[in-house]
Enzyme design. Structure first.
Site: not given
Ligand SMILES: *Cc1c(COP(=O)(O)O)cnc(C)c1O
Length: 399
Positions: A220, A249, A135
């Protein structure tokens, strides 16, 4: 009093929020409109890493709010410079780009990787390899780089040059990579995809593959970053250094901010005019983020995350002996997943609902994994209280 039912009247129906409406939080506790108290093991999806209304963060944001909120990137500002300096001190990074979310930080990372390849190796080198179940956000580019097909259906033509291979499978990556690959992007632990940590050898192998093919390695760390795994960034626990790292986050402790970290060499491809973000690096976000980063990067705090994570997993394994719910308990630090089995398969959402009936907020990662991401500073007493509520939840589920 305005209530949950108003949601269905005025909000786009892309979410399905629970019945309660929280109005106040302090530390690990949250209160709803009726004054009912909840214990929060979700941290707003791994965001409020220092709990709700943390006094240090309240102080930082209040002080900055009285000085300067926003100036745009036509001028720089002190909090942004301080935060970037701190992030460089704490990591491999030599350069930082600020934005407002995880998706934006990945959008920047993927664009930078393509631009770097274009500048250094020519226009044929633009392919991005990602992993299934990953994700990376919800913009059109990042959602297509993510490995969840249901999220990309019905949104028109897909951006080109993106492929997916199974996670933790080095051979599949070796077969997919070529000199046309500009970047590999992975989460060091897949969060949304099921709380699945990478094998250490896998990340080392990806590093070697990227070096061999002049591709950039992007981690990421939007979910794993900023103390969540017991290291400031998870890559530090694996000992594998990426070329680009994305963060959001927990970075703002609950205030929206994202960052892309990279080296001076790679950063050179984002010359003036190539990329931008109006709010990116605004003083308000950066001031509160700096306070959060200063707290979370303390060695005692990071060590306590590993310790509490161990206690949490021990508890879940003990519960599993009693109730036989889980196929596996896994995760790193305080990002913990419990994969359901047998009669409980695909009932994660229902169990999350049962936990809320015990005044406990937990998370799921897909239909089949319970996910726990408590504030990093949760106390031993609060953890114990959470365990009691969880045990009652599991009893109710098995009844
Ligand atoms: C939550 C998340 C995202 C997206 O972050 P947003 O602030 O919702 O755009 C991207 N990568 C990972 C691994 C995530 O957990």
């Amino acid at each position: 009093m305005i209530s949950r039912s108003q949601f269905d009247q005025v909000m786009v129906p892309n979410y399905a929020p629970g019945k309660i409406v929280p109005v106040k939080g302090l530390g690990c506790k949250v209160w709803d409109q009726q004054g009912e108290e909840y214990l929060d093991l979700s941290s707003g999806i791994a965001v409020n890493a220092l709990g709700h209304a943390n006094p240090i963060l309240v102080d930082a944001i209040t002080q900055q709010a009285q000085k300067l909120w926003h100036v745009s990137n036509i001028l720089t500002n002190e909090p942004a410079l301080e935060l970037a300096t701190k992030l460089c001190d704490l990591t491999f990074a030599e350069k930082v780009f600020f934005c407002n979310s995880g998706a934006e930080s990945n959008e920047a990372a993927l664009k930078l990787a393509r631009r770097y390849a274009f500048d250094n190796f020519g226009e044929e080198k633009y392919e991005i390899i990602s992993t299934t179940n990953s994700f990376h956000g919800r913009t059109l580019f990042t959602v297509n780089v993510g490995g969840q097909p249901s999220y990309t259906e019905g949104f028109g033509p897909k951006p080109e040059g993106i492929s997916h291979v199974p996670y933790n499978n080095l051979q599949a990556m070796e077969e997919a990579i070529s000199d046309k690959t500009c970047a590999i992007i992975v989460e060091p632990l897949q969060g949304e995809g099921g709380v699945t940590p990478a094998d250490s050898d896998y990340l080392t192998g990806l590093r070697h593959l990227c070096d061999k093919h002049n591709a950039l390695l992007i981690f990421d760390e939007v979910q794993t970053g900023v103390g969540r795994t017991g290291y400031f960034y998870a890559y530090q626990g694996f000992g594998v250094v990426p070329d680009i790292l994305t963060s959001a986050k927990a970075l703002g402790g609950g205030f929206p901010i994202g960052a892309m970290l990279t080296t001076t060499k790679v950063a050179q491809s984002f010359v003036v005019g190539t990329h931008g973000c109006t709010y990116g690096g605004n003083p308000l976000a950066c001031a509160v983020s700096l306070a959060a980063v200063n707290e979370i990067s303390k060695q005692e705090l990071l060590e306590s995350v590993i310790e509490k994570g161990r206690t949490f997993k021990d508890f879940l394994n003990k519960m599993n002996k009693k109730f036989g719910l889980f196929e596996e308990v896994r995760g790193l630090g305080l990002l913990i997943g419990a994969q359901l089995k047998g009669d409980f398969t695909n009932r994660a959402g229902e169990i999350m609902g049962k936990a809320l009936e015990q005044n406990l907020m937990i998370l799921v990662a897909g239909k089949n994994v319970l996910r726990f991401a408590p504030p990093l500073n949760i106390t031993d007493e609060e953890l114990q209280s959470a365990f009691d509520k969880l045990e009652k939840t599991f009893e109710a589920v098995c009844a």
